[in-house]
Structure formats: C-alpha cells, structure tokens
Design an enzyme around this catalytic site. Structure first.
Site, mmCIF file in Angstrom:
data_model
loop_
_atom_site.group_PDB
_atom_site.id
_atom_site.type_symbol
_atom_site.label_atom_id
_atom_site.label_comp_id
_atom_site.label_asym_id
_atom_site.label_seq_id
_atom_site.Cartn_x
_atom_site.Cartn_y
_atom_site.Cartn_z
ATOM 1 N N SER A 26 134.583 85.105 -76.689
ATOM 2 C CA SER A 26 134.807 86.241 -77.593
ATOM 3 C C SER A 26 134.077 86.011 -78.912
ATOM 4 C CB SER A 26 136.302 86.427 -77.877
ATOM 5 O OG SER A 26 137.005 86.755 -76.706
ATOM 6 N N ALA A 83 135.266 91.024 -75.254
ATOM 7 C CA ALA A 83 135.828 90.103 -76.251
ATOM 8 C C ALA A 83 137.261 90.512 -76.566
ATOM 9 C CB ALA A 83 134.990 90.145 -77.529
ATOM 10 N N LYS A 84 138.101 89.498 -76.769
ATOM 11 C CA LYS A 84 139.444 89.809 -77.279
ATOM 12 C C LYS A 84 139.304 89.763 -78.796
ATOM 13 C CE LYS A 84 144.293 88.536 -76.559
ATOM 14 N NZ LYS A 84 144.824 89.892 -76.395
ATOM 15 N N ALA A 85 138.785 90.861 -79.320
ATOM 16 C CA ALA A 85 138.407 90.947 -80.731
ATOM 17 C C ALA A 85 139.425 91.796 -81.485
ATOM 18 C CB ALA A 85 137.024 91.575 -80.847
ATOM 19 N N TYR A 117 141.559 96.319 -81.390
ATOM 20 C CA TYR A 117 142.990 96.663 -81.327
ATOM 21 C C TYR A 117 143.384 97.774 -82.298
ATOM 22 C CZ TYR A 117 143.911 93.078 -77.967
ATOM 23 O OH TYR A 117 143.913 92.351 -76.804
#
Ligand code: PMP
Length: 300
Positions: A64, A158-160, A164
């Site tokens: 990420s 990506a867990k960006a 969110y």
C-alpha cells in the site's frame, strides 16, 4: 454507549521503533498525511495470542505504501514482530491491531518528496464489529450514495486512508437511517463491497462474489474462498448487478473486523442467513484459532 476517546487511554503505542505511552503518541497538525491523505494502514486481529495472517497483512501494508509512492523505513519482519510485541506489551491476547504509516510534517505541499515516513502500531480490545443481537438474523445494509472509484482513478489495491473518505460518509448515512452499513457499487453500477468488508451471495449452494477490480481483495475474502472450496462448494467471482440480488437466498460480508457476518437485508432485498453462511462462520472461527487447538493437542 460511552466511548472512551482513542487519544485518552492507558497503554503503549509502538511509534517509529519504540514503545511510547499511549497519550504521548501524537503528531503535528501540519503532518502531510492529515492534509493530503498520505497514509496507509492495516486492520488485523490477534486470536489467543496469534495474529491471524500477520505476514499477509504486513505485506499489504508495504505494498500500500509503495502504491502511494512512499517507503516504510523498517523491514517487513520487524513490523510483523512489532505488531505481536505491541499486543504483548499491552497485556492483550485477543485484540484488534492497527499499524499505520504516514508522511510526516517535513514538507507541506502536494509535492512530498522530502517527507519522512512515520509508523505506529496500536492495539485494543474489539469484540465484534456489528451488534451481536443482529447476527442471527443478519445485519441490514442500505445502498451507499458513493461508488468505488475505478482502478484508473485511484490506487484501489492500497489500504489507503484517503479511500475511506467516501466509506465514512456512506456508513454515517446508513447508521443515521437505522442500518448497520452500506453497500457500494462500482462506477459501472455493479455490486462492489461494503464500507469495510467484501461481500458474498449464495444461490443453490453456490457462492458468488464480485471480482476485486476496484477494491481490496481482502485477506478474509481470499481465506473464505479457500475454505468454501475445501468444503466442496463452487465459488464464482463475477459481475453482480443490483437487480440480481432478488435471485440469491443468502448473503454475508467478510473482513478482518467483520469476520464472517450474515446479511439479512440490502435495501429492498431480504435474505435468510442459512447453512452455507453459518458453516463458513464456524469454519472461519475455527481457522483463526487453529493454533490454540494444535497447542492443546500437543503433549507437554
Ligand atoms: N474492503 C474494505 C473497504 C475494508 O476496509 C476491508 C477491511 N480491511 C476489507 C474490504 C476486507 O479486507 P480484509 O479481509 O483484508 O480485512
């Protein structure tokens, strides 16, 4: 429900390589990440002293960061070890684990070539993601106002943190309207995922789930696909139109926080959580604690 603020708790947070008293783990208001969303994070769970799929989560954290064009100044092994050590330091064996890496305050402009990467790991007790009373009948989902951006428009693998923003807006709206969460579509109008979990449907014993072309291919999603196939079920990754929802009997969502959670309702559609869902709830619960059983079976 009384909320204990996250900045006012007892304990230790791993910050840039050392344990820091919880309340002192602060950052400056001119941090790049706060202004420009340059942060990536993970969500992990420790079960009975072992973090499930720890290496896969650490690998995704580094991937990420790479997708957001920054480097984490530690090795993957060190971060994995620090995750476990942070649980131990806080005296927890069953908890949620939150590593996060972000661009610091050295430069505050869209350009960020001179920022330093900061890293923190915090852990806390977090029993269930959804209200336990909703579990048997399934949680209720509304339709989200926002759609997941396509892979051409954002680093969707990506867990960006920045990705969110639309999840929080959608989840807040759902909760205000009395729902538990919201189901997001992709920009072509097909079913994508909820604000923090992947989704599966069941028809005639076969599982259907959207292809993760514009959202996280969750570690729980991959695990559940494997578990279902090992149990002899067919799992089809395919495009799912909202008006197909009427053809499915069961629905459930999966994620590290959500684990395997039955869904009873999506907007106008109703589902009856049944054997396929509850078998996977059980298999997943056993798998994440498999090491506890192994230990119990090993003679001292
Ligand atoms: N999608 C979103 C938006 C999420 O936040 C999560 C939780 N990380 C997932 C899917 C599921 O991912 P995982 O199973 O790896 O936790």
């Amino acid at each position: 429900m009384t909320l204990v603020p996250f900045d006012d708790r007892e304990g230790w947070i791993w910050l840039d390589g050392r344990f820091t008293p919880w309340r002192e783990a602060n950052l400056h208001v001119l941090s790049h990440a706060l202004h420009y969303g340059s942060a990536v994070f993970e969500g992990e769970r420790m079960y009975d002293g072992r973090i499930f799929a720890l290496e896969a989560h650490t690998r995704r954290l580094f991937r990420s960061a790479e997708l957001l064009d920054f480097e984490i100044p530690f090795s993957e092994d060190l971060i994995s070890q620090a995750c476990t050590e942070t649980c131990i330091k806080n005296g927890l064996t069953n908890c949620y684990v939150r590593p996060i890496a972000w661009r610091g305050a050295e430069q505050l402009s869209v350009s960020a070539l001179s920022t330093r990467t900061r890293v923190a790991i915090a852990v806390w007790e977090w029993p269930k993601y959804f209200d336990a009373t909703r579990f048997q009948r399934g949680v209720r989902l509304s339709w989200a106002q926002y759609r997941r951006p396509p892979a051409e428009a954002a680093p969707t693998a990506a867990k960006a943190a920045g990705l969110y923003m639309i999840c929080t807006i959608s989840k807040n709206a759902a909760e205000r309207a009395g729902y538990d969460d919201a189901l997001m579509l992709d920009t072509s109008g097909a079913v994508a995922e909820t604000t923090g979990a992947n989704i599966f449907f069941v028809r005639d014993g076969t599982l259907y789930t959207p292809k993760p072309h514009c959202f996280l291919d969750g570690i729980t999603r991959q695990t559940v696909i494997k578990l279902a196939r090992e149990a002899g079920k067919r799992v089809i990754e395919t495009r799912i139109e909202p008006d197909e929802l009427a053809t499915f009997s069961e629905c459930f969502i999966v994620g590290t926080a959500a684990e395997v959670t039955p869904v009873g309702e999506i907007g106008e559609h109703r589902f009856q959580p049944g054997a396929v869902t509850f078998d996977l709830v059980d298999h997943y619960a056993k798998l994440v604690r498999a090491h506890t059983r192994e230990r119990a079976l090993t003679p001292a």
